[in-house]
Design an enzyme around this catalytic site. Structure first.
Site, mmCIF file in Angstrom:
data_model
loop_
_atom_site.group_PDB
_atom_site.id
_atom_site.type_symbol
_atom_site.label_atom_id
_atom_site.label_comp_id
_atom_site.label_asym_id
_atom_site.label_seq_id
_atom_site.Cartn_x
_atom_site.Cartn_y
_atom_site.Cartn_z
ATOM 1 N N GLU A 134 6.274 -3.033 11.732
ATOM 2 C CA GLU A 134 5.082 -2.173 11.701
ATOM 3 C C GLU A 134 3.992 -3.013 11.065
ATOM 4 O O GLU A 134 4.087 -3.346 9.879
ATOM 5 C CB GLU A 134 5.351 -0.912 10.881
ATOM 6 C CG GLU A 134 6.434 -0.024 11.444
ATOM 7 C CD GLU A 134 6.038 0.663 12.742
ATOM 8 O OE1 GLU A 134 6.908 1.233 13.398
ATOM 9 O OE2 GLU A 134 4.839 0.613 13.097
ATOM 10 N N CYS B 12 -2.823 0.998 7.182
ATOM 11 C CA CYS B 12 -2.760 0.310 8.481
ATOM 12 C C CYS B 12 -3.391 1.183 9.556
ATOM 13 O O CYS B 12 -3.954 0.684 10.513
ATOM 14 C CB CYS B 12 -1.329 -0.006 8.842
ATOM 15 S SG CYS B 12 -0.362 1.469 9.005
ATOM 16 N N ASN C 119 0.798 -1.234 0.000
ATOM 17 C CA ASN C 119 0.000 0.000 0.000
ATOM 18 C C ASN C 119 0.824 1.273 0.000
ATOM 19 O O ASN C 119 0.294 2.349 -0.260
ATOM 20 C CB ASN C 119 -0.995 -0.016 1.163
ATOM 21 C CG ASN C 119 -0.301 -0.014 2.511
ATOM 22 O OD1 ASN C 119 0.855 -0.394 2.613
ATOM 23 N ND2 ASN C 119 -1.007 0.438 3.528
#
Ligand code: NAP
Ligand code: G3P
Length: 483
Positions: free
Chosen positions: A258, A292, A162
């Site tokens: 992450e 996210c 993304n």
């Protein structure tokens, strides 16, 4: 500018400053999620080639680690300048390769220019310290520790689909300014965008071997690279599932992970509902929810739930749906499989009694923005990360119930709280088990020098420019013992 990276419709990979093909001649076809057209083919490197690529990286790092920081910074400033000249070219590639809407794609590249510039200047201020022994009982002034920060060696950067440019550069730039070399394993769907970024680093004069790009399916070569003996740090952004797997197979290598999120927006009775609804819609549906830090659930007190739902609905209806180049808000998801998963969560919640307010309309991998009210904690949508344009409204009695439901999530990336009462805002923020809490704003990573981190299944370690530089370097102490 990019004439070297492509031969026909096949992209090569940057290794040791040259664009090369895999010896296996194996390639992977990348199709656009927008219209299923072929974007291009990328190299599928084999494990024995990976050994040579990492060896080259390790060798190149030796000289780079001894290069003055101001010279490393100069290279990064040139990278940023060259990237700035190619914003639209790379934005268009991303629009095609990952169906990122034009506004978000262009903003990602521009943000990366700023990121690299800031990293170059921040790198000049990463210093050490000197410590006298005599501050500790029993010691004299004849022992002094001189502490500097030194690179770790070769950093493995693994980025998600993304943000194939920004979340590659957010690993590469801090790693380089700290004196490391970098092996980039980009997302397969997003690899072409990342290869354009690599050529920018290359053309800006980054010495050969400091950035080598290993393309290939994570499921095929990922484990081999992660567990490789010559990798000194792993900087990963992606799903919690893969992140957890990496943490299990990496052996005593420091990690920065992450991962996924299920960010909650908690809305209290006295909230500015227009501000809250605007932020919630922007946060939930930006890049079709494939962030996210997207707002992935609304926990709103009953007193204002109807009004807030109405305001959110009105704003959703203004969202434009279509192809990335049309300047729309909602574009096709990254794959049919991703869309199937989102549909599964929608269907489960409606089957269990939730109320569809708007959306639940689909065309292949395009899902229209969807809002579902009266979602309860027995529904999958209350807990699972859709990574798509669907938002559940969970109605609560008070802020303590909101804190309880928020903290029951396996994730702990960010949360937002909307209220005009500073005491309530801090009461909620201090009790939430997350990396960061936004007061009266959507959940988001930027600005990029802020600490960005997740706890629980959302990750470990802290990103953010200075934090990343420190994570990818270490103290080196030299102790002077005077006679
Ligand atoms: P993903 O499927 O976990 O893939 C992320 C990266 O890991 C890709 O480059 C992938 O390569 C690679 N990979 C897969 N298996 C691997 C293995 N065994 N060893 C080494 N690398 C491996 O995630 P995604 O679909 O790209 O991104 C969506 C997920 O990432 C969501 O859960 C989202 O929440 C999370 N995310 C988190 C953040 C954050 O900052 N916290 C930011 C963005 C995304 P392939 O593409 O070849 O499979
Ligand atoms: O999913 C990408 C993550 O890093 C969030 O970034 O800037 O969209 O909040 P942002």
């Amino acid at each position: 500018m990019f004439e070297n990276i492509l031969s026909g419709n096949t992209y090569k990979s940057l290794v040791n400053g040259k664009w090369i093909e895999s010896n296996s001649k194996k390639t992977i076809e990348i199709y656009s999620p927008v219209d299923k057209s072929l974007v291009g083919k990328i190299q599928a490197f084999s494990k024995d080639e990976v050994d040579k690529i990492i060896e080259n990286s390790k060798e190149a790092q030796k000289a780079w680690g001894n290069t003055p920081i101001n010279e490393r910074a100069e290279v990064l400033y040139k990278v940023a300048a060259l990237l700035d000249e190619n914003v639209e070219t790379i934005s268009k590639i991303m629009q095609k390769e990952i169906a990122k809407d034009s506004k978000s794609a262009t903003s990602e590249v521009k943000r990366t220019v700023d990121f690299i510039n800031f990293t170059a200047s921040e790198g000049n201020h990463v210093e050490g310290e000197t410590i006298g022994a005599d501050s500790f009982p029993g010691y004299k002034k004849n022992k002094i520790s001189f502490v500097t920060r030194i690179p770790l060696g070769t950093v493995l950067a693994i980025s998600p689909f993304n943000y194939p440019v920004n979340l590659s550069a957010s690993k590469i730039a801090p790693a380089l300014i700290a004196g490391n070399s970098v092996i980039l394993k980009p997302p397969t769907q997003g690899a072409i965008s990342a290869l354009y970024l690599a050529e920018i680093f290359n053309k800006a004069g980054l010495p050969a071997g400091l950035l080598n790009v290993v393309t290939g399916k994570g499921s095929e070569i990922g484990d081999y690279i992660v567990a490789h003996k010559d990798i000194n740090f792993i900087n990963f952004t992606g799903s919690s599932e893969v992140g957890r797997h990496i943490s299990k197979i990496s052996d005593m290598v420091p990690l920065l992970l992450e991962l996924g999120g299920k960010d909650a927006a908690i809305v209290l009775k006295d909230a500015d509902l227009d501000l809250a609804s605007s932020n919630i819609v922007a946060g939930a549906y930006g890049y079709s929810g494939q962030r996210c830090t997207a707002v992935k659930r609304v926990l709103v007190v009953n007193d204002v739930a109807d009004k807030l739902t109405l305001l959110i609905t009105e704003k959703i209806k203004q969202l434009k749906v279509g192809s990335p180049e049309d300047g729309v808000d909602i574009t096709p998801l990254i794959s049919d499989k991703a869309a199937d998963f989102v549909q599964e969560l929608i269907d489960d919640s409606i089957r269990k009694g939730a109320k569809l307010i708007v959306g639940n309309k689909r065309k292949d991998n395009l899902i229209y923005p969807t809002l579902i009210d009266n979602v309860t904690t027995d529904m999958r949508l209350a807990w699972e990360e859709p990574f798509g344009p669907v938002l559940p409204i969970i109605r609560i009695n008070d802020m303590d119930e909101g804190i309880k439901i928020a903290n029951e999530s396996e994730y702990g990336l960010q949360s937002a709280v909307f209220t005009e009462n500073i005491n309530d805002a801090f009461y909620v923020a201090q009790k939430l088990e997350v990396g960061a809490v936004q007061i009266n704003n959507k959940t988001e990573r930027g600005p990029d020098h802020f600490p960005f981190l997740g706890v629980k299944s959302s990750g470990m370690g802290t990103q953010g420019i200075r934090y990343s530089i420190e994570a990818m370097s270490r103290p080196k102490a030299i102790v002077l013992n005077l006679k």
